[in-house]
Enzyme design. Structure first.
Site, PDB file in Angstrom:
ATOM      1  N   GLN A  99       0.526  -1.637   0.131  1.00  0.00           N
ATOM      2  CA  GLN A  99       0.410  -0.012  -0.169  1.00  0.00           C
ATOM      3  C   GLN A  99       0.702   1.127  -0.021  1.00  0.00           C
ATOM      4  OE1 GLN A  99      -2.047   1.677   3.321  1.00  0.00           O
ATOM      5  NE2 GLN A  99      -4.183   1.596   2.144  1.00  0.00           N
ATOM      6  N   TYR A 180      -5.732  11.070   4.115  1.00  0.00           N
ATOM      7  CA  TYR A 180      -4.078  11.265   3.350  1.00  0.00           C
ATOM      8  C   TYR A 180      -4.209  12.241   2.519  1.00  0.00           C
ATOM      9  CZ  TYR A 180      -3.473   8.977   8.297  1.00  0.00           C
ATOM     10  OH  TYR A 180      -3.384   7.653   9.538  1.00  0.00           O
ATOM     11  N   ARG A 227      -7.832   2.412  -2.713  1.00  0.00           N
ATOM     12  CA  ARG A 227      -8.890   2.534  -1.307  1.00  0.00           C
ATOM     13  C   ARG A 227      -9.614   4.071  -1.216  1.00  0.00           C
ATOM     14  NH1 ARG A 227      -6.892   1.468   5.021  1.00  0.00           N
ATOM     15  NH2 ARG A 227      -8.448  -0.116   5.515  1.00  0.00           N
ATOM     16  N   GLY A 317      -9.301  -6.706   9.599  1.00  0.00           N
ATOM     17  CA  GLY A 317      -8.344  -5.112   9.885  1.00  0.00           C
ATOM     18  C   GLY A 317      -7.250  -5.930  11.168  1.00  0.00           C
ATOM     19  N   ARG A 318      -8.490  -5.788  12.108  1.00  0.00           N
ATOM     20  CA  ARG A 318      -7.858  -6.141  13.536  1.00  0.00           C
ATOM     21  C   ARG A 318      -8.082  -7.619  13.802  1.00  0.00           C
ATOM     22  NH1 ARG A 318     -10.379  -1.541  18.281  1.00  0.00           N
ATOM     23  NH2 ARG A 318     -10.078   0.166  17.159  1.00  0.00           N
TER      24      ARG A 318
END
Length: 363
Positions: A99, A180, A227, A317-318
């Site tokens: 990424q 971002y 993404r 994710g987690r």
């Protein structure tokens, strides 16, 4: 419920053994010089059974860094570190994309070359925290990029893709989410520019299109993903009409012929709810390539999404942090290890490579 979630999917020339994706996860465990290290090799290799691993956000330049101990992909040492990771993942028959990340204004002068200001589309400070040597700290005031500087940043992304190819990655994902730099250009909250990169939606998606063109000049377009997080407020980000903005962003991705679009459905890590007037299904229909869904999925909702066609792939994710063998646990509907938030960011092996697999737990 069917077993479609556990069935293969082909994107271009790349066949994924299942539709369970390891989401990009910042863990702040790079060695000095922002170099991937042996600890990272073990972490990714443990999770190689994912249909696809997307690495943690990896800055394309020193200027692109916004948090302590996040890896880069602009130096020879970083490329060598990543090569060890891709080799370890491939040795276990895994697939892995890098990424590519530039944080823009979500940074601090202590993390920037020569203590300089972070850069942004406009000189508007993000009301958010970044992780520095002294802990979580308010983001620094950024400076607005000159029009003439933008080509340099596009080239940083292209060189990062070249480095990712040299490091053995199967492809790359552009981080266009979570407030971002790419996201900052897309949205009219932080982007107040009056040049060809601001104002209209066409102008605000121009930087995205230029970066995607750079990445697809290095990798086949089907080995590139992007993404987005249309309804996330992460990083103090906002837009007056996210449906229009991200419909256009998805069309830019379609125009580039990307392998997949990765969408955070709702507010990142917080809720799957979307604002009034927003329609995830409408955005999903616009995606011409593979659709990767993300945000607070569990086994049941992931199976349902893939079975119904609401998603082609689902990112976790987690659950991948705490379960290196998540694919097998989901396949068997086995108990899951619970993640330890205290060890998410920074530290060593604890909470990183010491979560037990099913086999170890049984032993």
């Amino acid at each position: 419920m069917s077993d479609k979630l556990f069935s293969p999917l082909t994107i271009g020339t790349l066949t994924l053994p299942n539709r369970i994706v390891m989401a990009p996860l910042t863990r702040n465990r790079a060695a000095p010089g922002e170099v991937p290290q042996a600890l990272n090799v073990e972490y990714y290799a443990q999770r190689a059974s994912a249909g696809l691993i997307i690495t943690e956000g990896t800055q394309v330049s020193p200027e692109g860094q916004g948090y302590l101990a996040t890896p880069g992909i602009y130096s020879p040492e970083q490329v060598a570190g990543w090569k060890k990771i891709t080799e370890a993942v491939h040795a276990k028959s895994g697939r892995i994309f890098a990424q590519l990340w530039h944080v823009g204004r979500v940074s601090h002068t202590s993390l920037q070359p020569n203590g300089q200001q972070p850069v942004a589309p406009s000189a508007i400070t993000a009301k958010t925290k970044v992780f520095t040597k002294t802990g979580f700290t308010d983001a620094s005031a950024p400076r607005a990029l000159e029009t003439s500087e933008i080509a340099r940043i596009v080239e940083d992304f292209r060189l990062a893709a070249e480095n990712a190819k040299a490091a053995g990655f199967d492809g790359v994902e552009l981080h266009g989410a979570n407030g971002y730099l790419i996201d900052q250009f897309l949205r009219d909250g932080p982007n107040k520019r009056t040049d060809k990169y601001g104002g209209s939606i066409e102008n605000r998606t121009r930087f995205l299109a230029e970066v995607l063109s750079a990445l697809t000049s290095v990798f086949p377009a089907t080995r590139v993903g992007v993404r987005f997080s249309p309804f996330s407020k992460f990083g103090d980000i906002s837009d007056s009409n996210p449906m229009a903005t991200f419909s256009a962003a998805i069309e830019r991705a379609n125009d580039a012929g990307l392998g997949y679009v990765h969408l955070i459905e709702g507010d990142t890590g917080e809720t799957r709810d979307v604002p009034a007037g927003a329609d995830l299904a409408q955005l999903r229909k616009l995606v011409k390539g593979v659709y990767l869904a993300n945000n607070i999925y569990d086994r049941e909702t992931a199976i349902r999404a893939v079975d119904s066609g609401a998603a082609d792939l689902v990112a976790f994710g987690r659950l991948f942090i705490a379960n290196p063998d998540l694919v097998e646990r989901l396949r068997r509907n086995a108990p899951l290890n619970q993640p330890q938030p205290a060890t998410f960011y920074g530290g060593g092996a604890e909470g990183y490579i010491d979560y037990p697999s099913l086999d170890k737990a049984a032993a």
